[in-house]
Design an enzyme around this catalytic site. Structure first.
Site, short mmCIF file in Angstrom:
data_model
loop_
_atom_site.label_atom_id
_atom_site.label_comp_id
_atom_site.label_asym_id
_atom_site.label_seq_id
_atom_site.Cartn_x
_atom_site.Cartn_y
_atom_site.Cartn_z
N LYS A 184 4.51 -9.27 -3.29
CA LYS A 184 4.42 -7.92 -2.65
C LYS A 184 3.87 -8.13 -1.13
CE LYS A 184 1.67 -3.77 -2.96
NZ LYS A 184 0.48 -3.21 -3.36
N LYS A 230 0.03 -11.04 -3.21
CA LYS A 230 -0.13 -9.66 -2.48
C LYS A 230 -0.58 -10.20 -1.04
CE LYS A 230 -2.14 -5.17 -2.54
NZ LYS A 230 -2.72 -4.19 -3.44
C1 PBG Z 1 -3.88 -0.87 -3.93
C2 PBG Z 1 -2.50 -0.94 -3.95
C3 PBG Z 1 -1.59 -0.86 -2.59
C4 PBG Z 1 -0.59 -0.77 -2.93
C5 PBG Z 1 -0.46 -0.73 -4.30
N1 PBG Z 1 -1.55 -0.76 -4.77
C6 PBG Z 1 -2.44 -0.62 -1.18
C7 PBG Z 1 -3.05 -1.94 -0.74
O1 PBG Z 1 -3.28 -2.75 -1.05
O2 PBG Z 1 -3.40 -1.58 0.44
C8 PBG Z 1 0.75 -0.63 -1.87
C9 PBG Z 1 1.97 -0.16 -2.26
C10 PBG Z 1 2.89 0.45 -1.21
O3 PBG Z 1 2.80 0.44 -0.35
O4 PBG Z 1 4.05 0.99 -1.76
N2 PBG Z 1 -4.39 -1.54 -4.80
#
Ligand code: PBG
Length: 325
Positions: A248, A195
């Site tokens: 992601k 991520k």
């Molecule tokens: C946070 C989380 C995020 C997303 C999914 N889980 C945001 C982040 O890490 O800042 C992002 C999902 C998206 O942008 O569609 N735990």
């Protein structure tokens, strides 16, 4: 063999021929639909900054889940917006927290629908970080216990798969051990394994009300240029017991999805995140692009790169379009 003996256009001459030699087809089975749940009754409110995405109260969420299941979409991924936040994110692991109640209700209403839960503290902590703070820093080891407790509370509520998104080191192992010790050895973990600290999460932060009060997430989420490091992150999660690994965001990280597919034998998921979705919506609204064709091409590219499942806000739209609606 080259031209004129070999003519590449020979199999492109009609749509039927093209269908026959097509290497990748996205189907509804590939999709996971993210949904946001809020306190209250009979609430279905447009989420700020994300056209076509809503905040649902638990009762309205059940109705939505029924529609999603009827469309044939196999799974939803739940995010909660709690009534209260505090420094240790108590509602993330409360027995009657927003997600725990939502999971119980959805599983009762639509038992066949797979319910995944996002396991993280950021929607629940006052600072908006994914772990707890100590001396102004996000403390890794102190966060693990709370994250594992959160995952366990989701499993107890009936979640089919838990999906940790916090990027703390060792969280997959901590969750696996906690689940196993409590009789949930059959609950799979989908880890947000690679991520990245991405600007593509912008619209989500407003929609999930988890904008940071200070700092950024760069000390725990990955640095976007790092491809080799992503493979190491994913390898560690697989070793710790991740059943499914996720990359992601998806679109700017297709090379990482491809690496995941080549390097590991576990299923690979990719998250087509909020910024990717909203850019398409905005451009389509302006008439710059054809939304249906763009979404189809985006999802196809993610699957072609190697994703077995795609988490996307376009899941319902895509399914309706495929059905010719
Ligand atoms: C946070 C989380 C995020 C997303 C999914 N889980 C945001 C982040 O890490 O800042 C992002 C999902 C998206 O942008 O569609 N735990």
């Amino acid at each position: 063999m080259s031209f004129p003996a070999n003519r590449m256009r020979i199999l492109r001459r009609s749509e039927t021929l093209r269908r026959m030699v097509r290497e990748v087809n996205v189907t509804v089975d590939d999709l996971i639909y993210p949904l946001f749940v809020v306190p209250g009754l009979d609430v279905k409110l447009q989420a700020p900054s994300m056209p076509g995405v809503f905040h649902f109260s638990i009762d309205a969420l059940c109705t939505e889940a029924e529609e999603v299941a009827k469309l044939g979409i196999p799974a939803i991924l739940l995010f909660g917006l709690p009534a209260h936040k505090d420094e240790v994110g108590s509602e993330a692991y409360a027995h009657d927290g927003i997600i725990q109640r939502a999971v119980r209700a959805v599983k009762r209403a639509v038992p066949e629908l797979i319910v995944l839960t996002d396991v993280c503290l950021c929607e629940y902590t006052s600072g908006g970080h994914c772990g707890v703070l100590q001396g102004g820093e996000v403390a890794n080891d102190e966060s693990l216990e709370l994250i594992a407790r959160t995952a366990l509370s989701h499993a107890e509520a009936g979640a089919d798969i838990v999906a940790p998104s916090d990027m703390m080191d060792g969280r997959v192992l901590a969750i696996r051990e906690t689940l196993d010790e409590n009789g949930f050895e059959n609950t799979p973990i989908m880890s947000y394994a690679a991520k990245f600290a991405s600007a593509f999460y912008g619209p989500f932060r407003a929609a999930a009300d988890c904008a940071l009060q200070f700092g950024d997430r760069a000390s725990y989420q990955m640095d976007p240029p790092n491809r080799r490091e992503a493979v190491k992150e994913m390898a560690l999660d697989v070793e710790e017991g991740a059943d499914i690994i996720m990359v992601k965001p998806a679109l700017s990280y297709l090379d990482i999805i491809s690496d995941a597919r080549m390097s590991f034998d576990v299923p690979v998921a990719a998250y087509n995140v909020s910024g990717e979705y909203c850019m398409v919506k905005a451009a389509a609204e302006k008439g710059y692009v054809d939304e249906r064709r763009i979404v189809n091409e985006i999802l196809t590219s993610i699957k072609r790169a190697g994703a077995d499942m795609i988490i996307t806000y376009s899941a319902k739209d895509f399914t309706y379009w495929q059905a010719g609606v």
